[in-house]
Design an enzyme around this catalytic site. Structure first.
Site, short mmCIF file in Angstrom:
data_model
loop_
_atom_site.label_atom_id
_atom_site.label_comp_id
_atom_site.label_asym_id
_atom_site.label_seq_id
_atom_site.Cartn_x
_atom_site.Cartn_y
_atom_site.Cartn_z
N ASP A 44 -13.31 -7.32 -10.99
CA ASP A 44 -13.00 -6.43 -12.17
C ASP A 44 -14.15 -7.26 -13.26
O ASP A 44 -14.10 -6.49 -14.07
CB ASP A 44 -11.66 -6.51 -12.58
N SER A 89 6.62 -10.53 -12.61
CA SER A 89 7.60 -10.87 -13.50
C SER A 89 8.15 -9.82 -14.49
O SER A 89 7.46 -8.82 -14.80
CB SER A 89 7.04 -11.83 -14.47
N CYS A 97 -7.99 -16.97 -14.65
CA CYS A 97 -9.11 -18.00 -14.62
C CYS A 97 -8.83 -18.72 -15.71
O CYS A 97 -7.92 -18.74 -16.61
CB CYS A 97 -10.52 -17.59 -14.67
N GLY A 112 -8.04 -12.85 -16.53
CA GLY A 112 -7.04 -11.76 -16.54
C GLY A 112 -7.33 -10.85 -15.25
O GLY A 112 -8.03 -11.26 -14.31
N GLU A 113 -6.70 -9.68 -15.37
CA GLU A 113 -6.91 -8.53 -14.28
C GLU A 113 -7.05 -7.24 -15.01
O GLU A 113 -6.08 -7.11 -15.87
CB GLU A 113 -5.55 -8.69 -13.39
#
Length: 660
Positions: free
Chosen positions: A101, A372, A2, A77-78
């Site tokens: 989360d 990545s 986000c 984030g995650e």
């Protein structure tokens, strides 16, 4: 993933809405604003743009609160271990209204306060407003490696923060000024190391730090750092055992980061890092993995040895059963560059960001999450500059007359642009120029593109006075001091992890992917994996050999059963771009315009004749000034975007409409 923003004692809902809108590309699925005004008149507001990844329903709306509305969060984030944390918190009586989360962080903060960050495994930047006490408190944090950005400005008891610096320019009374010490760093390294930015008064919360804002005071504290054992540390485990455990930990990291409610894919070059991620994903996925390989048309590849071979990636994808998309690009770079400079916020003179944007743009048509390989080189010693340190040590032992002749000869070597050896020539020149310095100074010099001898003649007297006595490498020296007990290879890895990777690679990967509303995950930067490698893998198993050392040796051994020999033998190739071709062709007119004598003179920063000399020498093939010319181009576009606010991109109807 986000975009976040917030205010304390500054601005109002309209300000927050503008800050939120200018980051709309970071979260096109939803947006929200929450604000609180205390009886004493103090104000706190939070805003969010949401790119839905987990729980795509409206239950994931942010800003989000706990059950009674006393703790509010805006988050980017995650958190990959959120499911385990949720089960633990439910066992303690916490009730959840979503499957996100985000909500886990809220309840974990309720339980553990500031220490909650120690429990999080993932990438994050968030701000929590705690209303449970009489005085509202803002608690803010950035993840361990700085994967997610967090910009802030604080003055006179007021605070503003956001995922992107451009959002802070929507705050009232904010005037864009250049920080000349940061400019000195930019000219030295091509980018500005954290925590500074080129905006005077805007800083980045350092990786592994949290911040607390209460009663108009901002306190910043470190909660984590990567550490290494002493140089004489005994490493008892065998190479075979270590390779096995590295593979197990790496697999676990990749598989843990597969959690997603939206389509997931992966970058795939011919390199070891992205190939290893794809190999693990392909084994674990329940459907063919989508992989994306970016390459440039043949005309761009002449004389470039830093561009991966797309044929190797294609063969690997076929072997793994992946749906590989080879993206052959011929971008209109003259039109694209101003837009990407606006998205970057900070001037960043690495043309690799163009390739990162192009592959993200194409991948966004199919997937929302990409994996990545960023971090693999810093973890396992993948860059040739690490080997160059040992070559320089051997060179320094040569007789003085021979070294003097070598320095004379290398200084007169042409750049050999347009040939496959130009990269080696650049490395040789750097190595010989710095070989006589102490190891730490040699490493800093090899990271430097314009040292003081080359920089000072470019600057006007006013700028020279503004940076007099400033040490652009101070952040590097401070970092060396933190790990001076460690083997020198580990010292170099620490510096690149804390400075080069965070301030450059992670920054442009975040900004370029988010410009396309794509989330990028980096499995090599799993905290537990990184800590294990730092303390348990001896330096000689990272960089093995001397004359032609094997980089990332133990990781190559770890992946031997997963990858073909062709990939395991691949030399290091950067995620690069054909800078020379662009400067000589596509960007020639732009260079002459943006770096014209009249424009340079009007800025008052540089001497026009000195900038023109760089361009002339580069075009004549006398010296390779491609990165330095790119540096000045990027800086001028940054000033048009953010100082003048006259850029056609920044002033475009779409951007202004979003803000309005």
């Amino acid at each position: 993933m986000c975009g976040i923003s917030g205010l304390a004692n500054w601005g109002n809902r309209q300000t927050l809405t503008r800050m939120n809108a200018v980051q709309s590309h970071r979260g096109p699925n939803d947006s929200g604003v929450w604000e609180h005004r205390s009886p004493d008149g103090s104000y706190i507001g939070l805003a969010s743009r949401r790119l839905s990844i987990l729980d795509l329903s409206a239950d994931g709306h942010m800003p989000m609160s706990n059950e009674d509305g006393t703790v509010w969060i805006t988050y980017n984030g995650e958190i990959y271990n959120f499911a385990d944390l949720r089960r633990e918190l439910e066992g303690k009586g916490h009730r959840f209204a979503s499957r996100t989360d985000t909500e886990v962080i809220v309840h974990l903060y309720e339980e553990e306060g500031h220490d909650c960050v120690q429990r999080l495994n993932g990438m994050f930047a968030f701000a929590i407003c705690d209303l449970r006490e009489s005085r509202p408190t803002l608690f803010m944090a950035r993840d361990h490696f700085g994967i997610k950005p967090f910009y802030y400005t604080c003055r006179n008891g007021r605070l503003a923060f956001a995922s992107e610096a451009k959002a802070l320019m929507e705050v009232e009374d904010f005037a864009t000024e250049i920080d000349f010490h940061a400019l000195d760093q930019y000219l030295s390294f091509l980018w500005v190391p954290d925590p500074k930015t080129l905006f005077k008064g805007i800083h980045k919360l350092p990786a592994g730090h949290w911040a607390l804002f209460r009663d108009g005071e901002l306190k910043i504290s470190e909660y984590w750092d990567l550490s290494f054992p002493p140089a004489d540390h005994d490493f008892p485990r065998s190479e075979r055992d270590l390779a096995y455990e590295v593979r197990e930990r790496f697999q676990r990291s990749v598989e843990q980061q597969m959690v997603s409610d939206v389509p997931l894919g992966a970058f795939l070059s011919a390199g070891l890092d992205s190939s290893s991620i794809a190999a693990v994903l392909a084994r674990a996925a329940d459907r063919p993995l989508r992989t994306y390989t970016v390459t440039f048309a043949e005309k761009y590849r002449k004389g470039e040895n830093t561009l991966d071979d797309p044929a190797v990636a294609a063969r690997l994808a076929h072997q793994l059963g992946c749906e590989n998309q080879q993206i052959v690009v011929e971008p209109d770079v003259a039109s694209l560059l101003p837009k990407l400079c606006w998205h970057m916020d900070e001037p960043t003179a690495d043309p690799a960001l163009i390739a990162a944007y192009l592959v993200s743009r194409e991948a966004s048509k199919d997937v929302t999450v990409l994996m990545s390989g960023v971090g693999g080189d810093e973890l396992f010693a993948g860059y040739r500059k690490y080997a160059a340190h040992y070559w320089a040590q051997a060179y320094a032992k040569l007789p003085a007359p021979l070294r003097k002749f070598s320095e004379f000869a290398s200084s007169r070597l042409p750049s050999l642009r347009g040939t496959s050896v130009k990269g080696q020539v650049r490395l040789i020149k750097k190595m010989i120029r710095s070989a006589g310095l102490p190891p730490q100074e040699r490493f800093i010099r090899n990271c430097t593109y314009l040292d003081s001898l080359r920089k000072d003649p470019l600057l006007t007297p006013d700028v020279q006075d503004a940076i007099a006595g400033h040490d652009p490498g101070r952040v590097h020296r401070d970092s060396f001091a933190r790990v001076e007990h460690a083997d020198f290879l580990n010292q170099m890895l620490y510096l690149d992890t804390k400075i080069f990777m965070t301030s450059l690679n992670l920054t442009y990967n975040d900004k370029m992917s988010m410009a396309c509303s794509v989330e990028v995950r980096v499995p090599f930067l799993d905290r537990e994996l990184a800590e294990f490698v730092a303390w348990n893998v001896p330096p000689h198993m990272k960089l093995n050999g001397f004359v032609r050392p094997t980089t990332k040796h133990v990781f190559r051994e770890a992946m031997r059963d997963f990858l073909p020999a062709e990939v395991l033998r691949q030399p290091k190739a950067g995620f690069a771009a054909p800078t020379d071709y662009w400067l000589a062709n596509d960007l020639r007119e732009m260079t002459d315009d943006l770096l014209s004598e009249s424009r340079i003179r009007s800025r008052g920063l540089f001497r026009p004749e000195s900038i023109r000399r760089l361009i002339t020498e580069h075009r004549a093939g006398k010296q390779d000034w491609s990165m330095q010319i790119w540096q000045f181009l990027t800086l001028e576009l940054w000033m048009q975007n953010f100082v003048d606010r006259s850029s056609t991109w920044a002033a475009s109807e779409s951007v202004q409409a979003a803000i309005a």
